[in-house]
Design a protein around this motif. Structure first.
Motif, PDB file in Angstrom:
ATOM      1  N   PHE A  69      46.681  39.786  93.665  1.00  0.00           N
ATOM      2  CA  PHE A  69      46.527  38.882  94.884  1.00  0.00           C
ATOM      3  C   PHE A  69      47.270  39.396  96.093  1.00  0.00           C
ATOM      4  O   PHE A  69      47.120  39.306  97.127  1.00  0.00           O
ATOM      5  N   ASN A  70      48.126  40.519  95.938  1.00  0.00           N
ATOM      6  CA  ASN A  70      48.636  41.470  96.870  1.00  0.00           C
ATOM      7  C   ASN A  70      49.337  40.399  97.994  1.00  0.00           C
ATOM      8  O   ASN A  70      49.358  40.290  99.072  1.00  0.00           O
ATOM      9  N   MET A  71      50.578  39.793  97.490  1.00  0.00           N
ATOM     10  CA  MET A  71      51.183  39.114  97.854  1.00  0.00           C
ATOM     11  C   MET A  71      52.599  39.517  98.540  1.00  0.00           C
ATOM     12  O   MET A  71      53.249  40.009  97.613  1.00  0.00           O
ATOM     13  N   PRO A  72      52.977  39.183  99.827  1.00  0.00           N
ATOM     14  CA  PRO A  72      54.189  39.380 100.064  1.00  0.00           C
ATOM     15  C   PRO A  72      55.450  38.575  99.620  1.00  0.00           C
ATOM     16  O   PRO A  72      55.007  37.393  99.350  1.00  0.00           O
ATOM     17  N   PRO A  73      56.642  38.795  99.587  1.00  0.00           N
ATOM     18  CA  PRO A  73      57.711  37.902  99.029  1.00  0.00           C
ATOM     19  C   PRO A  73      57.585  36.546  99.629  1.00  0.00           C
ATOM     20  O   PRO A  73      57.627  35.621  99.153  1.00  0.00           O
ATOM     21  N   GLU A  74      57.406  36.403 101.010  1.00  0.00           N
ATOM     22  CA  GLU A  74      57.278  34.992 101.566  1.00  0.00           C
ATOM     23  C   GLU A  74      56.091  34.259 101.032  1.00  0.00           C
ATOM     24  O   GLU A  74      56.423  33.173 100.664  1.00  0.00           O
ATOM     25  N   LEU A  75      55.120  34.862 100.777  1.00  0.00           N
ATOM     26  CA  LEU A  75      53.904  33.945 100.071  1.00  0.00           C
ATOM     27  C   LEU A  75      54.199  34.002  98.758  1.00  0.00           C
ATOM     28  O   LEU A  75      53.703  32.771  98.301  1.00  0.00           O
ATOM     29  N   VAL A  76      54.754  34.776  98.007  1.00  0.00           N
ATOM     30  CA  VAL A  76      55.301  34.354  96.674  1.00  0.00           C
ATOM     31  C   VAL A  76      55.980  33.140  96.588  1.00  0.00           C
ATOM     32  O   VAL A  76      55.878  32.346  95.683  1.00  0.00           O
TER      33      VAL A  76
END
Length: 442
Positions: free
Chosen positions: A59-66
């Motif tokens: 899903f190509n998620m950055p840490p904040e979105l994780v």
């Protein structure tokens, strides 16, 4: 409380001698089923953390979105705690357990069909709604089925499913991913198994001992006599069941803040622990699975031993407050020291050992699931259990987001671990300030 424990122990022998025959032990079989149920609950709940390296990449998620995704479950789970506690007190735990199993199994399977961040986020919200009744219903059954002298073991058997499920889940989900070649199929299979578990719950669980076909007269009388003794010691006060009546008591707030601090540590390690081992320690998927099993398996062992120790000490005559405050205060100290050690020592194996020590002592606080029955009696154990779990799961939805922001801002996990230290300190203050010995008069 000590008098009640001695009376309960004597009553079991008396019930056996009275001609009713040897008392059955169906209550322990029931709590073994609850242990299995909560274990599966945490396998499903924590499955996303184990699969997260793969999901994050897809899903190509950055840490904040994780962090936002990891917190989604806790939003609805926390919001549903008080309403579901009221429903448990009104309609009984059996119905709520069964509905939860079917609902969260379906939602877990649906999460395996997610096409991106938003659909996965919605599925996690659904899991939070449907799992909300499990722990408050277990706390209610502890009040209804267990004498006061056995509630420590009842509480920790129930709650021990959390670290056991987290530990088994690491291996089970990693194994399913390896066997099927897909994290999606792992979620679908886990969800289907949970729906089937709902049938077993409906077949075996009953809302009171006398309605259970496997409970004989001796066991029913033993439980009821212990409850009569407990009611006599507290003047039979049960209250109105309205949560606002408890807000004026320090013990109510200590219960809530204790569970808040506890879950700040536990859910932090449950949600971010596998990614921490992957990114900070360089573990691969197989190593993550086994390390998670060791860490959370230590929590399971610690919780079972803690419950046995607490009940045994009280039966020997030690006061409830002395037992609970000394045990839980010591656990908070050990958790704090273990987390501080993890921030200082870089060696990966040492980190696993220290985190295993943290979980071993942290899970002693599972004794808190006996507190709603102590403070509110059998009638109000559901709503008080819901309030306690609401407090804990406020930490549940805040912690993944905060840790995500910390990791994103600092590029490392040191300050995240120090956040867990702060949660342990809050827990420690709360557990030694709670009065475990008397029911609240409302």
């Amino acid at each position: 409380m000590t008098t009640q424990n001695s009376a309960a122990t004597a009553t079991e022998a008396e019930a056996t001698r009275s001609g009713r025959g040897r008392a059955t032990r169906t209550r322990w079989h029931l709590f073994f089923l609850l242990l299995v149920l909560v274990t599966v609950n945490y396998v499903d709940r924590g499955s996303i953390s184990v699969a997260l390296p793969l999901i994050r990449q897809e899903f190509n998620m950055p840490p904040e979105l994780v962090g936002l995704l990891l917190s989604a479950f806790f939003w609805t789970y926390a919001l549903m705690q008080v309403p579901v506690g009221w429903l448990i007190d009104k309609f009984g735990p059996r119905k709520m357990f069964t509905a939860s199993c079917v609902g969260w199994g379906a939602a877990t399977a649906a999460s395996g069909l997610a096409g991106g961040f938003m659909s996965m986020f919605i599925a996690r919200l659904g899991i939070g709604v449907t799992e909300a009744g499990v722990m408050p219903a277990g706390g209610k059954l502890n009040a209804l089925w267990m004498p006061a002298s056995e509630r420590g073991r009842g509480a920790t058997i129930l709650d021990a499913g959390a670290p056991l499920g987290a530990g088994i889940g690491g291996i089970a989900i990693a194994g399913l991913i390896a066997a099927t070649g897909s994290w999606r199929w792992a979620f679908i299979i886990a969800g289907a198994a949970t729906v089937l578990l709902g049938a077993a719950v409906w077949w075996f669980v009953r809302d009171n001992p006398r309605s259970h076909p496997k409970v004989n007269e001796a066991e029913a009388e033993y439980i009821e006599a212990a409850h009569r003794a407990e009611d006599a010691a507290t003047d039979g006060a049960e209250g109105t069941g309205k949560l606002r009546n408890y807000l004026k008591y320090r013990s109510f707030w200590s219960m809530c803040f204790g569970w808040f601090g506890f879950n700040g540590v536990f859910y932090g390690l449950l949600t971010w622990g596998p990614l921490y081992l992957s990114e900070a320690k360089g573990f691969d998927l197989k190593e993550i699975g086994w390390s998670t099993f060791v860490i959370f398996g230590a929590g399971f062992v610690g919780e079972i031993l803690g419950g046995m120790m607490a009940d045994k000490l009280q039966v020997k005559g030690f006061g409830t407050n002395k037992v609970m405050r000394s045990m839980l205060g010591f656990s908070a100290l050990m958790v704090t020291l273990g987390l501080v050690g993890t921030t200082i020592i870089a060696d990966p194996i040492t980190a696993v050992v220290l985190l295993s020590t943290v979980l071993f002592f942290l899970r002693w606080v599972g004794l808190f699931w006996a507190v709603p029955a102590t403070l509110g009696g059998r009638k109000n154990a559901g709503v008080l259990g819901g309030a306690m779990n609401l407090s804990g799961n406020i930490a549940g939805f805040l912690t993944p987001i905060i840790v995500g922001l910390i990791v994103g801002a600092t590029g490392g996990y040191t300050w995240a671990l120090l956040y867990f230290v702060g949660s342990a300190v809050v827990m420690g203050i709360a557990v030694i300030s709670l009065d475990y010995s008397k029911r609240l008069a409302i």
